[in-house]
Design a protein around this motif. Structure first.
Motif, PDB file in Angstrom:
ATOM      1  N   ASN A 126     -22.295 -14.429 -12.411  1.00  0.00           N
ATOM      2  CA  ASN A 126     -22.546 -13.459 -13.480  1.00  0.00           C
ATOM      3  C   ASN A 126     -21.526 -12.320 -13.390  1.00  0.00           C
ATOM      4  O   ASN A 126     -21.027 -12.004 -12.312  1.00  0.00           O
ATOM      5  CB  ASN A 126     -23.980 -12.919 -13.336  1.00  0.00           C
ATOM      6  CG  ASN A 126     -24.387 -12.067 -14.526  1.00  0.00           C
ATOM      7  OD1 ASN A 126     -24.393 -10.841 -14.454  1.00  0.00           O
ATOM      8  ND2 ASN A 126     -24.704 -12.695 -15.634  1.00  0.00           N
ATOM      9  N   ASP A 127     -21.259 -11.679 -14.525  1.00  0.00           N
ATOM     10  CA  ASP A 127     -20.283 -10.570 -14.517  1.00  0.00           C
ATOM     11  C   ASP A 127     -20.745  -9.373 -13.683  1.00  0.00           C
ATOM     12  O   ASP A 127     -19.925  -8.663 -13.100  1.00  0.00           O
ATOM     13  CB  ASP A 127     -19.906 -10.140 -15.950  1.00  0.00           C
ATOM     14  CG  ASP A 127     -21.094  -9.795 -16.828  1.00  0.00           C
ATOM     15  OD1 ASP A 127     -22.246 -10.054 -16.418  1.00  0.00           O
ATOM     16  OD2 ASP A 127     -20.880  -9.285 -17.943  1.00  0.00           O
ATOM     17  N   SER A 176     -21.051 -14.573 -18.447  1.00  0.00           N
ATOM     18  CA  SER A 176     -21.850 -13.350 -18.576  1.00  0.00           C
ATOM     19  C   SER A 176     -23.131 -13.550 -19.381  1.00  0.00           C
ATOM     20  O   SER A 176     -23.377 -12.861 -20.384  1.00  0.00           O
ATOM     21  CB  SER A 176     -20.993 -12.262 -19.213  1.00  0.00           C
ATOM     22  OG  SER A 176     -19.805 -12.132 -18.485  1.00  0.00           O
ATOM     23  N   ILE A 211     -23.135  -3.337 -15.678  1.00  0.00           N
ATOM     24  CA  ILE A 211     -22.317  -3.529 -16.889  1.00  0.00           C
ATOM     25  C   ILE A 211     -23.039  -2.931 -18.091  1.00  0.00           C
ATOM     26  O   ILE A 211     -24.235  -3.179 -18.291  1.00  0.00           O
ATOM     27  CB  ILE A 211     -22.098  -5.034 -17.191  1.00  0.00           C
ATOM     28  CG1 ILE A 211     -21.533  -5.757 -15.979  1.00  0.00           C
ATOM     29  CG2 ILE A 211     -21.260  -5.208 -18.458  1.00  0.00           C
ATOM     30  CD1 ILE A 211     -20.128  -6.223 -16.058  1.00  0.00           C
ATOM     31  N   THR A 262     -27.412 -14.792 -24.930  1.00  0.00           N
ATOM     32  CA  THR A 262     -27.601 -13.443 -25.468  1.00  0.00           C
ATOM     33  C   THR A 262     -26.346 -13.164 -26.289  1.00  0.00           C
ATOM     34  O   THR A 262     -25.514 -14.064 -26.459  1.00  0.00           O
ATOM     35  CB  THR A 262     -27.720 -12.398 -24.337  1.00  0.00           C
ATOM     36  OG1 THR A 262     -26.614 -12.581 -23.447  1.00  0.00           O
ATOM     37  CG2 THR A 262     -29.033 -12.541 -23.584  1.00  0.00           C
ATOM     38  N   LYS A 263     -26.193 -11.935 -26.778  1.00  0.00           N
ATOM     39  CA  LYS A 263     -24.996 -11.515 -27.508  1.00  0.00           C
ATOM     40  C   LYS A 263     -24.745 -12.367 -28.752  1.00  0.00           C
ATOM     41  O   LYS A 263     -23.613 -12.510 -29.201  1.00  0.00           O
ATOM     42  CB  LYS A 263     -23.757 -11.545 -26.592  1.00  0.00           C
ATOM     43  CG  LYS A 263     -23.942 -10.716 -25.327  1.00  0.00           C
ATOM     44  CD  LYS A 263     -22.856 -10.963 -24.315  1.00  0.00           C
ATOM     45  CE  LYS A 263     -23.143 -10.208 -23.039  1.00  0.00           C
ATOM     46  NZ  LYS A 263     -22.406 -10.646 -21.891  1.00  0.00           N
ATOM     47  N   GLY A 305     -23.245  -6.532 -23.820  1.00  0.00           N
ATOM     48  CA  GLY A 305     -24.617  -6.632 -23.294  1.00  0.00           C
ATOM     49  C   GLY A 305     -24.770  -5.683 -22.123  1.00  0.00           C
ATOM     50  O   GLY A 305     -23.871  -4.883 -21.827  1.00  0.00           O
ATOM     51  N   THR A 306     -25.905  -5.761 -21.449  1.00  0.00           N
ATOM     52  CA  THR A 306     -26.079  -4.940 -20.240  1.00  0.00           C
ATOM     53  C   THR A 306     -26.835  -5.718 -19.180  1.00  0.00           C
ATOM     54  O   THR A 306     -27.606  -6.630 -19.489  1.00  0.00           O
ATOM     55  CB  THR A 306     -26.823  -3.629 -20.539  1.00  0.00           C
ATOM     56  OG1 THR A 306     -26.778  -2.805 -19.357  1.00  0.00           O
ATOM     57  CG2 THR A 306     -28.293  -3.861 -20.881  1.00  0.00           C
ATOM     58  N   ASN A 307     -26.579  -5.333 -17.921  1.00  0.00           N
ATOM     59  CA  ASN A 307     -27.239  -6.017 -16.809  1.00  0.00           C
ATOM     60  C   ASN A 307     -26.825  -5.356 -15.505  1.00  0.00           C
ATOM     61  O   ASN A 307     -25.868  -4.567 -15.477  1.00  0.00           O
ATOM     62  CB  ASN A 307     -26.817  -7.492 -16.814  1.00  0.00           C
ATOM     63  CG  ASN A 307     -27.587  -8.347 -15.831  1.00  0.00           C
ATOM     64  OD1 ASN A 307     -28.624  -7.933 -15.307  1.00  0.00           O
ATOM     65  ND2 ASN A 307     -27.083  -9.535 -15.577  1.00  0.00           N
ATOM     66  N   ALA A 346     -27.485 -15.184 -19.008  1.00  0.00           N
ATOM     67  CA  ALA A 346     -28.575 -15.498 -18.076  1.00  0.00           C
ATOM     68  C   ALA A 346     -28.465 -16.955 -17.634  1.00  0.00           C
ATOM     69  O   ALA A 346     -28.730 -17.876 -18.420  1.00  0.00           O
ATOM     70  CB  ALA A 346     -29.908 -15.246 -18.772  1.00  0.00           C
TER      71      ALA A 346
HETATM   72  C1  BGC Z   1     -26.413 -11.162 -20.170  1.00  0.00           C
HETATM   73  C2  BGC Z   1     -26.112 -10.890 -18.725  1.00  0.00           C
HETATM   74  C3  BGC Z   1     -24.807 -10.117 -18.605  1.00  0.00           C
HETATM   75  C4  BGC Z   1     -24.856  -8.866 -19.451  1.00  0.00           C
HETATM   76  C5  BGC Z   1     -23.563  -8.055 -19.384  1.00  0.00           C
HETATM   77  C6  BGC Z   1     -26.362  -9.872 -20.966  1.00  0.00           C
HETATM   78  O1  BGC Z   1     -26.509 -10.133 -22.320  1.00  0.00           O
HETATM   79  O2  BGC Z   1     -27.679 -11.767 -20.304  1.00  0.00           O
HETATM   80  O3  BGC Z   1     -26.036 -12.093 -17.990  1.00  0.00           O
HETATM   81  O4  BGC Z   1     -24.607  -9.782 -17.258  1.00  0.00           O
HETATM   82  O5  BGC Z   1     -25.113  -9.204 -20.785  1.00  0.00           O
HETATM   83  O6  BGC Z   1     -22.477  -8.768 -19.838  1.00  0.00           O
END
Ligand code: BGC
Length: 430
Positions: free
Chosen positions: A180-181, A128, A205, A145-146, A209-211, A130
């Motif tokens: 990716n999730d 999950s 999601i 991220t996160k 995180g979000t995406n 990039a």
């Molecule tokens: C990530 C994404 C992921 C999203 C939700 C983001 O921080 O970059 O790839 O889909 O979080 O988990």
């Protein structure tokens, strides 16, 4: 100072100019598909959603989220259900406070896989972050991220590196298919909603995180050569990194305090890893500007961090007796101020969330016929559990307000364990 003046002074507004945000999303989506990335990476997933899912064939699923890492063996039965066996949950490497190096990171994943490695020859790996995906479904990490502390993994091929670590350990070679999730969530929605005859699918999601992911015509993906122009492809937008939403002083101060300033600016306004920290930056700023009593201000300014759950719980119930804010000596006027300051942050997050989803739905060009709506599968604890400002119903109402007048029909569905189910689908159809 009144809350309204305070917000003006710090350039914060809970109201979003939806039209201009939608067109900025669209502009950046087009640019990303052409390889001119501004803030949206627009990553092709190399997943064909039209392939049937084989049944009665077990697949190993590995789900690396922002906090947890889950492993299981899954099998789709003939009646559209999925059986899960050997489920295990571990902390995600790189989240336990210490920086982890490359070898230790991949060895840790190999160790998680080892006990289930003989049950199937393929792993659906929900990663999950990039990650650029190859046509063979390996993945190169573009950035963390996160706040994951594993800098050496950036630029590495995660699927083949884990497979190599496992082979070294056990002699067994598995095919690891990375996705990716949000792509997995889209696929889970597709397999759950098969009987409804949807026109298209979106996976969104909002958790740590979000995406968002949606289905794009290959014709529009001009950065990849050799795609069949008559086919479609799932695109991982990486919308958490969107830089087009107006940032307030609180956003800028909070961003500067994170490990990755400048990255994930949109995510830092709406997702679970950050809303608490953003809320604390807002509350501290208000304390400095004299919006709280002396004692509460002193206590707020001494706080180092605030979890999203604690912030949300306290805005929803400022008499909450647990959580970090329960220890602040607030007067009742202070409590009113917490609501007046906190709710707008969640109201803005709901509008931004709805606009992000709408941008992807509109981009798909689908859902113009009420008989065949767009299926939006939503996953993530922040979306479902946020209590303040009626977050979920507010987001849904905002989405309706954007899409209905534009003649777009949609459905929102929830699939249990969508990232895992969708990863099983992706691994099986690969
Ligand atoms: C990530 C994404 C992921 C999203 C939700 C983001 O921080 O970059 O790839 O889909 O979080 O988990």
């Amino acid at each position: 100072m009144q809350v309204a003046d305070f917000f003006d002074k710090h350039r914060f507004s809970s109201e979003i100019d939806v039209n201009s945000l939608l067109s900025e999303f669209d502009r950046q989506m087009t640019a990303g598909l052409a390889g001119n990335i501004d803030s949206l990476a627009m990553i092709p997933a190399f997943v064909d959603v039209n392939k049937p899912v084989p049944t009665e064939k077990p697949i190993i699923v590995l789900d690396a989220g922002g906090t947890n890492l889950r492993v299981a063996v899954m099998t789709f039965n003939g009646v559209g259900q999925v059986d899960t066996a050997n489920f295990q949950k571990f902390p995600m490497p790189g989240t336990t406070g210490e920086t982890i190096g490359k070898t230790a990171f991949f060895d840790a994943f190999a160790a998680f896989l080892q006990p289930v490695s003989s049950y199937a020859d393929t792993v659906g790996f929900c990663f999950s972050y990039a990650t650029e995906i190859t046509p063979e479904l390996d993945g190169k990490l573009l950035r963390w991220t996160k706040q994951i502390a594993a800098p050496e993994i950036v630029g590495e091929m995660v699927g083949s590196s884990i497979a190599a670590a496992l082979e070294q350990k056990t002699g067994r070679k598995l095919k690891i298919r990375v996705l990716n999730d949000t792509v997995a969530t889209l696929l889970a929605g597709k397999s759950a909603g098969i009987s409804r005859q949807y026109d298209s699918y979106v996976g969104f999601i909002l958790g740590t995180g979000t995406n968002i992911a949606y289905i794009e015509s290959n014709r529009a993906i001009t950065k990849v050569n050799g795609l069949n122009p008559n086919h479609t492809m799932v695109i991982n937008v990486e919308s958490g990194n969107f830089n087009g939403a107006p940032a307030s002083d609180f956003d800028n101060r909070f961003d500067a305090s994170t490990a990755d300033p400048g990255i994930g600016r949109f995510e830092k306004m709406i997702s679970g890893a950050y809303i608490g920290g953003l809320g604390l930056s807002l509350l501290k700023c208000a304390a400095q500007d004299g919006l709280f009593s002396q004692k509460a201000s002193t206590a707020l300014l001494a706080m180092n961090n605030l979890e999203t759950k604690d912030f949300d719980d306290f805005v929803a119930n400022p008499f909450a007796s647990e959580g970090a804010l329960a220890r602040i000596p607030f007067t009742n006027d202070d409590r009113r101020t917490v609501i007046a300051l906190g709710e707008p942050l969640f109201i803005r997050a709901a509008s931004l969330t709805a606009t992000n989803i709408a941008a992807a739905v509109m981009r798909s060009g689908a859902g113009r016929d009420a008989l065949h709506p767009v299926c939006i599968t939503i996953d993530g604890s922040t979306y479902y559990r946020t209590r303040s400002a009626f977050f979920k119903s507010r987001t849904e109402a905002a989405l309706r307000a954007i899409l209905s007048p534009r003649g777009v029909h949609f459905d929102i569905i929830n699939v249990d364990d969508a990232p895992m189910v969708g990863s099983a689908v992706a691994g099986l159809i690969a």
